[in-house]
Design a protein around this motif. Structure first.
Motif, mmCIF file in Angstrom:
data_model
loop_
_atom_site.group_PDB
_atom_site.id
_atom_site.type_symbol
_atom_site.label_atom_id
_atom_site.label_comp_id
_atom_site.label_asym_id
_atom_site.label_seq_id
_atom_site.Cartn_x
_atom_site.Cartn_y
_atom_site.Cartn_z
ATOM 1 N N ALA A 1 0.835 -1.205 0.000
ATOM 2 C CA ALA A 1 0.000 0.000 0.000
ATOM 3 C C ALA A 1 0.866 1.249 0.000
ATOM 4 C CB ALA A 1 -0.932 -0.016 1.213
ATOM 5 N N ARG A 2 1.979 1.201 0.730
ATOM 6 C CA ARG A 2 2.862 2.363 0.788
ATOM 7 C C ARG A 2 3.444 2.679 -0.592
ATOM 8 N NH1 ARG A 2 5.983 0.667 4.350
ATOM 9 N NH2 ARG A 2 5.088 1.719 6.155
ATOM 10 N N LYS A 3 3.842 1.612 -1.325
ATOM 11 C CA LYS A 3 4.409 1.821 -2.662
ATOM 12 C C LYS A 3 3.393 2.463 -3.594
ATOM 13 C CE LYS A 3 7.742 -1.885 -2.516
ATOM 14 N NZ LYS A 3 7.693 -3.303 -2.399
ATOM 15 N N ILE A 4 2.162 1.931 -3.548
ATOM 16 C CA ILE A 4 1.110 2.459 -4.420
ATOM 17 C C ILE A 4 0.828 3.912 -4.095
ATOM 18 C CG2 ILE A 4 -1.332 2.244 -5.025
ATOM 19 C CD1 ILE A 4 -1.076 -0.758 -4.573
ATOM 20 N N ALA A 5 0.775 4.240 -2.791
ATOM 21 C CA ALA A 5 0.509 5.613 -2.375
ATOM 22 C C ALA A 5 1.615 6.553 -2.839
ATOM 23 C CB ALA A 5 0.346 5.676 -0.855
ATOM 24 N N GLU A 6 2.877 6.136 -2.665
ATOM 25 C CA GLU A 6 3.999 6.988 -3.060
ATOM 26 C C GLU A 6 4.050 7.188 -4.567
ATOM 27 O OE1 GLU A 6 7.385 5.039 -1.479
ATOM 28 O OE2 GLU A 6 7.102 5.772 0.573
ATOM 29 N N GLU A 7 3.803 6.122 -5.327
ATOM 30 C CA GLU A 7 3.878 6.217 -6.779
ATOM 31 C C GLU A 7 2.768 7.071 -7.368
ATOM 32 O OE1 GLU A 7 3.834 2.216 -8.051
ATOM 33 O OE2 GLU A 7 5.898 1.775 -7.418
ATOM 34 N N ASN A 8 1.650 7.201 -6.653
ATOM 35 C CA ASN A 8 0.507 7.952 -7.183
ATOM 36 C C ASN A 8 0.288 9.271 -6.459
ATOM 37 O OD1 ASN A 8 -1.097 6.061 -9.221
ATOM 38 N ND2 ASN A 8 -0.313 4.765 -7.574
ATOM 39 N N GLY A 9 1.261 9.690 -5.631
ATOM 40 C CA GLY A 9 1.178 10.989 -4.984
ATOM 41 C C GLY A 9 0.059 11.115 -3.973
ATOM 42 N N ILE A 10 -0.240 10.036 -3.261
ATOM 43 C CA ILE A 10 -1.302 10.051 -2.252
ATOM 44 C C ILE A 10 -0.679 10.096 -0.866
ATOM 45 C CG2 ILE A 10 -3.228 8.749 -1.264
ATOM 46 C CD1 ILE A 10 -3.763 7.626 -4.014
ATOM 47 N N ASP A 11 -1.194 10.983 -0.012
ATOM 48 C CA ASP A 11 -0.702 11.086 1.360
ATOM 49 C C ASP A 11 -1.091 9.823 2.123
ATOM 50 O OD1 ASP A 11 0.138 11.803 3.834
ATOM 51 O OD2 ASP A 11 -1.333 13.403 4.150
ATOM 52 N N PRO A 12 -0.131 9.032 2.599
ATOM 53 C CA PRO A 12 -0.464 7.775 3.300
ATOM 54 C C PRO A 12 -1.364 7.983 4.496
ATOM 55 C CG PRO A 12 1.872 7.843 2.758
ATOM 56 C CD PRO A 12 1.330 9.206 2.468
ATOM 57 N N SER A 13 -1.226 9.120 5.180
ATOM 58 C CA SER A 13 -2.043 9.343 6.378
ATOM 59 C C SER A 13 -3.508 9.569 6.049
ATOM 60 C CB SER A 13 -1.492 10.543 7.157
ATOM 61 O OG SER A 13 -1.600 11.729 6.385
ATOM 62 N N SER A 14 -3.804 9.829 4.762
ATOM 63 C CA SER A 14 -5.196 10.068 4.377
ATOM 64 C C SER A 14 -5.936 8.787 4.036
ATOM 65 C CB SER A 14 -5.241 11.009 3.172
ATOM 66 O OG SER A 14 -4.687 10.371 2.027
ATOM 67 N N LEU A 15 -5.212 7.646 3.995
ATOM 68 C CA LEU A 15 -5.841 6.384 3.617
ATOM 69 C C LEU A 15 -6.587 5.776 4.798
ATOM 70 C CD1 LEU A 15 -2.950 4.801 1.517
ATOM 71 C CD2 LEU A 15 -4.993 5.938 0.674
ATOM 72 N N ALA A 16 -7.797 5.316 4.536
ATOM 73 C CA ALA A 16 -8.590 4.634 5.553
ATOM 74 C C ALA A 16 -8.356 3.140 5.438
ATOM 75 C CB ALA A 16 -10.081 4.954 5.372
ATOM 76 N N GLY A 17 -8.038 2.504 6.562
ATOM 77 C CA GLY A 17 -7.733 1.080 6.546
ATOM 78 C C GLY A 17 -8.944 0.218 6.830
ATOM 79 N N THR A 18 -9.118 -0.836 6.018
ATOM 80 C CA THR A 18 -10.211 -1.790 6.228
ATOM 81 C C THR A 18 -9.698 -3.145 6.687
ATOM 82 O OG1 THR A 18 -10.154 -2.488 3.910
ATOM 83 C CG2 THR A 18 -11.615 -0.657 4.465
ATOM 84 N N GLY A 19 -8.358 -3.267 6.807
ATOM 85 C CA GLY A 19 -7.779 -4.536 7.220
ATOM 86 C C GLY A 19 -7.865 -4.764 8.706
ATOM 87 N N LYS A 20 -7.278 -5.845 9.151
ATOM 88 C CA LYS A 20 -7.314 -6.213 10.557
ATOM 89 C C LYS A 20 -6.606 -5.157 11.392
ATOM 90 C CE LYS A 20 -6.497 -10.159 13.559
ATOM 91 N NZ LYS A 20 -6.014 -11.547 13.637
ATOM 92 N N GLY A 21 -7.291 -4.684 12.438
ATOM 93 C CA GLY A 21 -6.709 -3.673 13.309
ATOM 94 C C GLY A 21 -6.562 -2.318 12.644
ATOM 95 N N GLY A 22 -7.352 -2.057 11.602
ATOM 96 C CA GLY A 22 -7.261 -0.779 10.908
ATOM 97 C C GLY A 22 -6.121 -0.683 9.929
ATOM 98 N N ARG A 23 -5.505 -1.823 9.587
ATOM 99 C CA ARG A 23 -4.362 -1.834 8.674
ATOM 100 C C ARG A 23 -4.786 -1.444 7.263
ATOM 101 N NH1 ARG A 23 -2.035 -6.462 5.898
ATOM 102 N NH2 ARG A 23 0.118 -6.017 5.296
#
Length: 406
Positions: A113-135
């Motif tokens: 997810a970090r790679k995808i966010a960096e490559e597409n100019g998305i702020d990682p802190s703005s992503l909402a997690g749906t995985g286990k424990g909010g991942r």
């Protein structure tokens, strides 16, 4: 009693891996089947899960370290972890509310997810997690990228950070960004250089009139989709079918060199190049010579979805006796594809363009595609390569030949 956390057993095609991310720190409580560490290989990211409840005692291999099959990564100590899980959600919630940027970028963001966010100019802190424990999972990052692409006007909710950063860049500023090369990209680069260095590689070209294939597809595509439960009829299945028929007639194109021996394969495992966020991957259609058009299309669609979601397994990308790549999906008019060792040849498809052609003394407009066959001249003679490509051309220009085996 300590439980060893070991790297999984890698296939023969994967020599080693790199520790991408530890999701737990020493002293953290761990539950059975909970994600502990990600290992990035040349092909996929492998998730290592906890074998039992306990506490992470030690980390032997740190992030960035190279690991081999079954090598020790760390140890898991005994402990119920009852108190820790109870307080962990509260601590995580507090951390998320107090410092959302740190939580989103470091604590719960998977490496993919970090790679995808960096490559597409998305702020990682703005992503909402749906995985286990909010991942934040890869699917969350892909969804954010799609939402960004489909947004009619990007300046709505989250461009506050880019908007603040842009004024800092004055005209003429020379900005550079340095990021480490991923294992997939490094492996692709190494193999391409090796292929050009170790092979006597040549490329032969031809062109195919797509009139008959396009007419056949246009006539039966609706009935095809209805009959085969939503499987769509595309062009790739025709090319795979034509290629497997040509491979039967020219076994050297389907062979490979192993030391001083030539290995002739009595089957056609056709790799189909697919572009993904992690780079170019080549999942393989096993025994493609036995597959129907519907089975080929369904297999390609399934692999395409898995590639986008990062769910392709190592086995699905291992092997292959021949490869087909389609640069036409990106508008490529002509290219010279590079052979994927130890294979002996690769077929390149390109864009379909309406061009004036001379047919029976008359100039007519026809949908034409350039084909390219790159091959290892150590194994395949020029005559074989040219005749192989002409066979594919003839089969596509008269698809009835595929049914009649002529």
């Amino acid at each position: 009693m300590a439980i060893e956390i070991k790297a999984p057993t890698f296939p023969e095609s994967v020599a080693d891996g790199t520790v991408a991310t530890w999701h737990k720190k020493p002293g953290d409580a761990v539950k059975r089947d909970e994600l502990i560490v990600d290992i990035e290989t040349d092909k996929v990211v492998i998730e290592v899960l906890a074998e039992a409840d306990g506490v992470l005692a030690t980390i032997v291999k740190n992030e960035g370290d190279t690991v081999l099959s079954n090598e020790l990564l760390g140890t898991l100590g005994e402990g119920s972890g009852a108190a820790a899980p109870a307080s962990a959600p509260a601590a995580a919630t507090a951390a998320q509310t107090a410092a959302p940027a740190v939580s989103g970028d470091d604590a719960i963001l998977s490496p993919a997810a970090r790679k995808i966010a960096e490559e597409n100019g998305i702020d990682p802190s703005s992503l909402a997690g749906t995985g286990k424990g909010g991942r934040v999972t890869k699917e969350d990052a892909v969804a954010a990228v799609e939402a960004k692409k489909n947004a009619p006007s990007a300046p709505s909710a989250k461009p506050s950070a880019p908007a603040a950063a842009e004024p800092m860049l004055a005209a003429g500023d020379r900005v550079e960004k340095r990021v480490p090369m991923t294992r997939v990209r490094a492996t692709v680069a190494r193999r391409l250089v090796e292929a050009q260095s170790n092979m006597a590689m040549l490329t032969t070209f031809n062109e195919v009139d797509m009139t008959e294939v396009m007419a056949l597809r246009s006539k039966y595509k609706d009935l095809f989709e209805k009959t085969h439960n939503g499987v769509r009829l595309g062009f790739m299945s025709f090319f795979v079918k034509a290629a497997t028929e040509a491979l039967k007639r020219f076994p050297a194109v389907n062979a490979s060199i192993d030391g001083a021996d030539i290995v002739y394969h009595g089957y056609a495992d056709v790799g189909v190049a697919v572009s993904s966020d992690r780079g170019l991957v080549v999942p393989v259609l096993r025994n493609a010579e036995l597959m129907s058009l519907a089975e080929i299309e369904n297999g390609i669609a399934t692999y395409g979805k898995k590639a986008r979601d990062g769910k392709l397994s190592i086995d699905e990308m291992t092997g292959g006796t021949f490869t087909i790549t389609n640069g036409g999906t990106f508008g490529s008019m002509m290219s010279t594809p590079i052979v994927n060792p130890p294979q002996a040849a690769i077929l390149g498809m390109h864009n379909i363009l309406q061009r004036p052609m001379a047919v029976n003394g008359q100039v007519v407009i026809r949908p034409m595609m350039y084909l390219a066959l790159s091959y290892d001249h150590r194994l395949i003679d020029g005559k074989e390569a040219v005749t192989f490509l002409v066979t594919i051309k003839n089969l596509l220009e008269d698809p009835a030949r595929l049914l009649l085996d002529i």
